[in-house]
Design a protein around this motif. Structure first.
Motif, mmCIF file in Angstrom:
data_model
loop_
_atom_site.group_PDB
_atom_site.id
_atom_site.type_symbol
_atom_site.label_atom_id
_atom_site.label_comp_id
_atom_site.label_asym_id
_atom_site.label_seq_id
_atom_site.Cartn_x
_atom_site.Cartn_y
_atom_site.Cartn_z
ATOM 1 N N HIS A 64 -28.441 -9.025 -92.781
ATOM 2 C CA HIS A 64 -29.580 -8.253 -93.154
ATOM 3 C C HIS A 64 -30.058 -9.423 -91.602
ATOM 4 O O HIS A 64 -30.995 -8.755 -91.682
ATOM 5 N N CYS A 65 -29.936 -10.519 -91.865
ATOM 6 C CA CYS A 65 -30.855 -11.316 -91.130
ATOM 7 C C CYS A 65 -30.871 -11.896 -89.741
ATOM 8 O O CYS A 65 -29.131 -11.393 -89.218
ATOM 9 N N HIS A 66 -31.132 -12.298 -89.062
ATOM 10 C CA HIS A 66 -31.111 -12.287 -88.223
ATOM 11 C C HIS A 66 -31.265 -13.862 -87.198
ATOM 12 O O HIS A 66 -30.619 -14.651 -85.875
ATOM 13 N N THR A 67 -31.225 -14.936 -88.047
ATOM 14 C CA THR A 67 -30.826 -16.444 -88.158
ATOM 15 C C THR A 67 -29.154 -16.967 -88.312
ATOM 16 O O THR A 67 -29.096 -18.546 -88.616
ATOM 17 N N PRO A 68 -28.575 -16.290 -89.208
ATOM 18 C CA PRO A 68 -27.226 -16.630 -89.842
ATOM 19 C C PRO A 68 -26.370 -17.299 -88.984
ATOM 20 O O PRO A 68 -26.082 -16.870 -87.172
ATOM 21 N N ALA A 69 -25.909 -18.319 -89.431
ATOM 22 C CA ALA A 69 -24.599 -18.948 -88.101
ATOM 23 C C ALA A 69 -22.898 -17.967 -88.946
ATOM 24 O O ALA A 69 -22.096 -18.617 -88.420
ATOM 25 N N LEU B 48 -24.150 -20.056 -101.055
ATOM 26 C CA LEU B 48 -23.895 -20.161 -100.197
ATOM 27 C C LEU B 48 -25.022 -20.093 -99.292
ATOM 28 O O LEU B 48 -26.076 -18.870 -100.097
ATOM 29 N N ALA B 49 -25.239 -20.379 -98.422
ATOM 30 C CA ALA B 49 -26.776 -19.660 -97.397
ATOM 31 C C ALA B 49 -26.348 -19.783 -96.256
ATOM 32 O O ALA B 49 -25.040 -20.819 -95.787
ATOM 33 N N CYS B 50 -26.366 -18.593 -95.307
ATOM 34 C CA CYS B 50 -25.949 -18.533 -93.940
ATOM 35 C C CYS B 50 -26.380 -19.254 -93.120
ATOM 36 O O CYS B 50 -26.114 -19.767 -91.577
ATOM 37 N N CYS B 51 -27.631 -19.973 -92.817
ATOM 38 C CA CYS B 51 -27.924 -20.916 -92.113
ATOM 39 C C CYS B 51 -29.035 -21.913 -93.223
ATOM 40 O O CYS B 51 -29.521 -22.453 -93.991
ATOM 41 N N LEU B 52 -29.453 -22.990 -92.512
ATOM 42 C CA LEU B 52 -30.193 -24.171 -92.756
ATOM 43 C C LEU B 52 -31.144 -24.097 -93.998
ATOM 44 O O LEU B 52 -31.993 -24.881 -94.015
ATOM 45 N N ASN B 53 -31.843 -23.223 -93.068
ATOM 46 C CA ASN B 53 -33.185 -22.095 -93.981
ATOM 47 C C ASN B 53 -32.605 -22.167 -95.800
ATOM 48 O O ASN B 53 -33.369 -22.274 -96.305
ATOM 49 N N MET B 54 -31.330 -22.727 -95.582
ATOM 50 C CA MET B 54 -30.776 -22.405 -97.259
ATOM 51 C C MET B 54 -31.867 -21.626 -98.688
ATOM 52 O O MET B 54 -31.884 -21.832 -99.963
ATOM 53 N N CYS B 55 -32.177 -20.434 -98.317
ATOM 54 C CA CYS B 55 -32.639 -19.559 -98.794
ATOM 55 C C CYS B 55 -31.796 -19.623 -100.288
ATOM 56 O O CYS B 55 -30.117 -19.395 -100.172
ATOM 57 N N GLY B 56 -32.110 -19.964 -101.206
ATOM 58 C CA GLY B 56 -31.349 -20.005 -103.036
ATOM 59 C C GLY B 56 -30.960 -21.575 -103.144
ATOM 60 O O GLY B 56 -31.970 -22.140 -102.768
ATOM 61 N N HIS C 29 -25.163 -16.243 -103.260
ATOM 62 C CA HIS C 29 -25.376 -15.877 -101.651
ATOM 63 C C HIS C 29 -26.823 -15.611 -101.614
ATOM 64 O O HIS C 29 -27.852 -14.842 -101.729
ATOM 65 N N THR C 30 -26.831 -15.660 -99.736
ATOM 66 C CA THR C 30 -27.974 -14.971 -98.812
ATOM 67 C C THR C 30 -27.508 -13.373 -98.156
ATOM 68 O O THR C 30 -26.881 -13.033 -98.394
ATOM 69 N N GLN C 31 -28.107 -13.042 -97.303
ATOM 70 C CA GLN C 31 -28.010 -12.220 -96.363
ATOM 71 C C GLN C 31 -27.039 -11.996 -95.249
ATOM 72 O O GLN C 31 -26.196 -11.268 -95.571
ATOM 73 N N GLY C 32 -26.875 -13.156 -94.582
ATOM 74 C CA GLY C 32 -25.553 -12.867 -93.628
ATOM 75 C C GLY C 32 -25.172 -11.909 -92.457
ATOM 76 O O GLY C 32 -27.292 -11.391 -92.098
ATOM 77 N N TRP C 33 -24.627 -11.229 -91.951
ATOM 78 C CA TRP C 33 -24.937 -10.426 -91.102
ATOM 79 C C TRP C 33 -24.820 -8.725 -91.431
ATOM 80 O O TRP C 33 -24.755 -8.072 -90.628
HETATM 81 S S1 SF4 Z 1 -29.915 -18.596 -95.165
HETATM 82 FE FE1 SF4 Z 1 -30.694 -18.415 -93.480
HETATM 83 S S2 SF4 Z 1 -29.298 -16.623 -92.213
HETATM 84 FE FE2 SF4 Z 1 -28.945 -16.694 -93.881
HETATM 85 S S3 SF4 Z 1 -30.857 -15.324 -95.495
HETATM 86 FE FE3 SF4 Z 1 -31.674 -17.009 -95.424
HETATM 87 S S4 SF4 Z 1 -33.221 -16.976 -93.328
HETATM 88 FE FE4 SF4 Z 1 -31.181 -15.977 -93.402
#
Ligand code: SF4
Ligand code: HEM
Ligand code: HEM
Ligand code: SF4
Length: 372
Positions: A145-150, A181-189, A139-143
């Motif tokens: 640390h990141c500024h683009t999450p949904a 899980l990724a919190c936006c569709l940059n799909m980190c991971g 999973h990713t950063q979510g709320w």
């Molecule tokens: S998936 Fe999107 S919101 Fe989540 S850490 Fe990556 S860039 Fe940020």
């Protein structure tokens, strides 16, 4: 020398790269590097590898929350000192592995790990994550640390892992199930290539801050960021250079906000979760697959995301009951046909799921072969 802000380049060390990994090998690993013969999974979370020399190394895998304090890392280090000669490692899915060369220490280590809990009652080091079970959620950063999450990452992952916890410590799935899980569709991971993927999406177009957009953003970058060409140059009423979004063409990817801070789009009720399934990375039997969207939207429901948890659990349960041995979720869905997947999982099929991006044609059915 301590860092001197008035002379930042003095004594500056650079381009030294990471430490050489072999410095951190347990002696048994160093001795038998490249000479392993076979391995066995002794029980969920415990592996043994046997080398040509007859040497054995036991691995005890435990779940990690990924986002962890220095205190918790120190506790791991103490455990490693006590049982493993000071050696441990982290896996590609952020589990922790304690490497034990002394067989007599395996059971005491497992018992010790299972006995450790946080004040709230959660296991600090749940043993498992091996074989055909459900291991850690990438999973990713979510709320945090990141500024683009949904959506949030850590919160959703905790809620989903709580509901799948028994599967982490057992191996009764037809094949391993990778959840990510990724919190936006940059799909980190790994969401685009997982058995089950939880993805943060938006449903409203960006707002435009006309006063700041030309000051904060390189406007052509924002225009070029849009996959559907929904953005064009415009002027504000007071004559400032700005951008305009054709809402009919926007599908809320948020890519323009990544480029331009004056185009925010996150929204409390608009943003939420899409579920994808059927992806895989390995080449075992079938080729690697992308995961496909099967649930277009589930609202954000912090702190426990019950609808998302239920949806994931339902898919896992139906797959576990219906699939054949060694069949990954995507192999199963493709064998029975996606129309059967939707029927069995009782997921409603809506127009959102039909591909309409550019060369979408190949994802439609060019055959009379289907099941009623
Ligand atoms: S998936 Fe999107 S919101 Fe989540 S850490 Fe990556 S860039 Fe940020
Ligand atoms: C210009 C592009 C990128 C920037 C500036 C960037 C920046 C960052 C930063 C600052 C972090 C640390 C976050 C933290 O400390 O909490 C991070 C973590 C991470 N990034 Fe990126 N990132 C970028 C692209 C990507 C891409 C394309 C991917 C995936 C394909 C990715 C995957 C990750 C992952 C998985 C982590 C978490 C790592 C961990 O916590 O162990 N990033 N990124
Ligand atoms: C799903 C849609 C279509 C199907 C299933 C289909 C099927 C076929 C079949 C079975 C043939 C006979 C081929 C042969 O025996 O050699 C054929 C020939 C042909 N089709 Fe289609 N077709 C489709 C769409 C179209 C479209 C959209 C066009 C034109 C824009 C088109 C133009 C032609 C032409 C010109 C031939 C004759 C080619 C020749 O004999 O040289 N078809 N089609
Ligand atoms: S959110 Fe995505 S689709 Fe919408 S205008 Fe921005 S870049 Fe284009």
């Amino acid at each position: 020398m301590p860092y001197d802000p008035s002379n930042p380049l003095q004594d500056r060390i650079t381009d030294i790269g990471p430490k050489y990994f072999r410095e951190f090998f347990p002696p048994v690993i160093e001795k038998n590097f490249g000479k392993w013969v076979y391995h066995e999974i002794l029980e969920p979370g415990v592996l043994v590898h046997v080398a040509e020399s007859g040497d054995e190394i036991y691995t005890v895998r435990v779940g990690g929350a990924r986002l962890m304090s220095v205190e918790l890392l120190r506790e791991m280090a103490e455990i490693a000192d006590k049982y493993c000669g000071g050696y441990l490692r982290f896996t590609t899915r952020n589990n922790i592995e304690f490497l034990v060369s002394d067989k007599a220490k395996v059971k005491p280590l497992v018992d010790d790990l299972k006995s450790r809990k946080f004040d709230g009652g959660s296991y600090k080091f749940p043993v498992g994550g091996t074989g055909s079970g459900i291991t850690n959620i990438v999973h990713t950063q979510g709320w945090a640390h990141c500024h683009t999450p949904a959506i949030d990452a850590s919160g959703v992952v905790k809620a989903v892992m709580d509901s799948l916890f028994d599967e982490f410590g057992s191996m009764r799935m037809p094949a391993p199930v990778r959840v990510s899980l990724a919190c936006c569709l940059n799909m980190c991971g790994a969401v685009h290539c997982s058995d089950i993927a939880i993805l943060g999406i938006h449903r409203k177009p960006p707002m435009i801050d006309g006063e700041w957009i030309d000051k904060l953003c390189e406007l052509p970058l924002a225009i070029a960021a849009c996959p559907t060409a929904a953005i064009k140059p415009a002027k504000t009423a007071s004559g400032l250079k700005a951008l305009e979004v054709n809402a009919e063409r926007c599908m809320f990817c948020g890519n323009c906000y990544t480029m331009c801070a004056a185009m925010p789009l996150a929204d409390e009720v608009g943003s939420g979760i899409a579920i994808l399934v059927g992806g895989k990375l390995s080449n075992r039997i079938s080729k690697p697959k992308f995961s496909k969207v099967v649930i277009p939207f589930i609202p954000n429901e912090p702190p426990r995301w019950p609808s998302t948890v239920d949806a994931v659990k339902k898919i896992v349960d139906v797959y576990a009951k219906d699939a054949r041995k060694y069949e990954r979720l995507g192999d199963w869905a493709e064998r029975i046909g996606w129309e059967r997947f939707f029927e069995k999982t009782e997921i409603p099929f809506t127009h959102h799921l039909i591909d309409d991006y550019r060369f979408a044609y190949t994802t439609w059915r060019q055959s009379t072969q289907f099941k009623f």
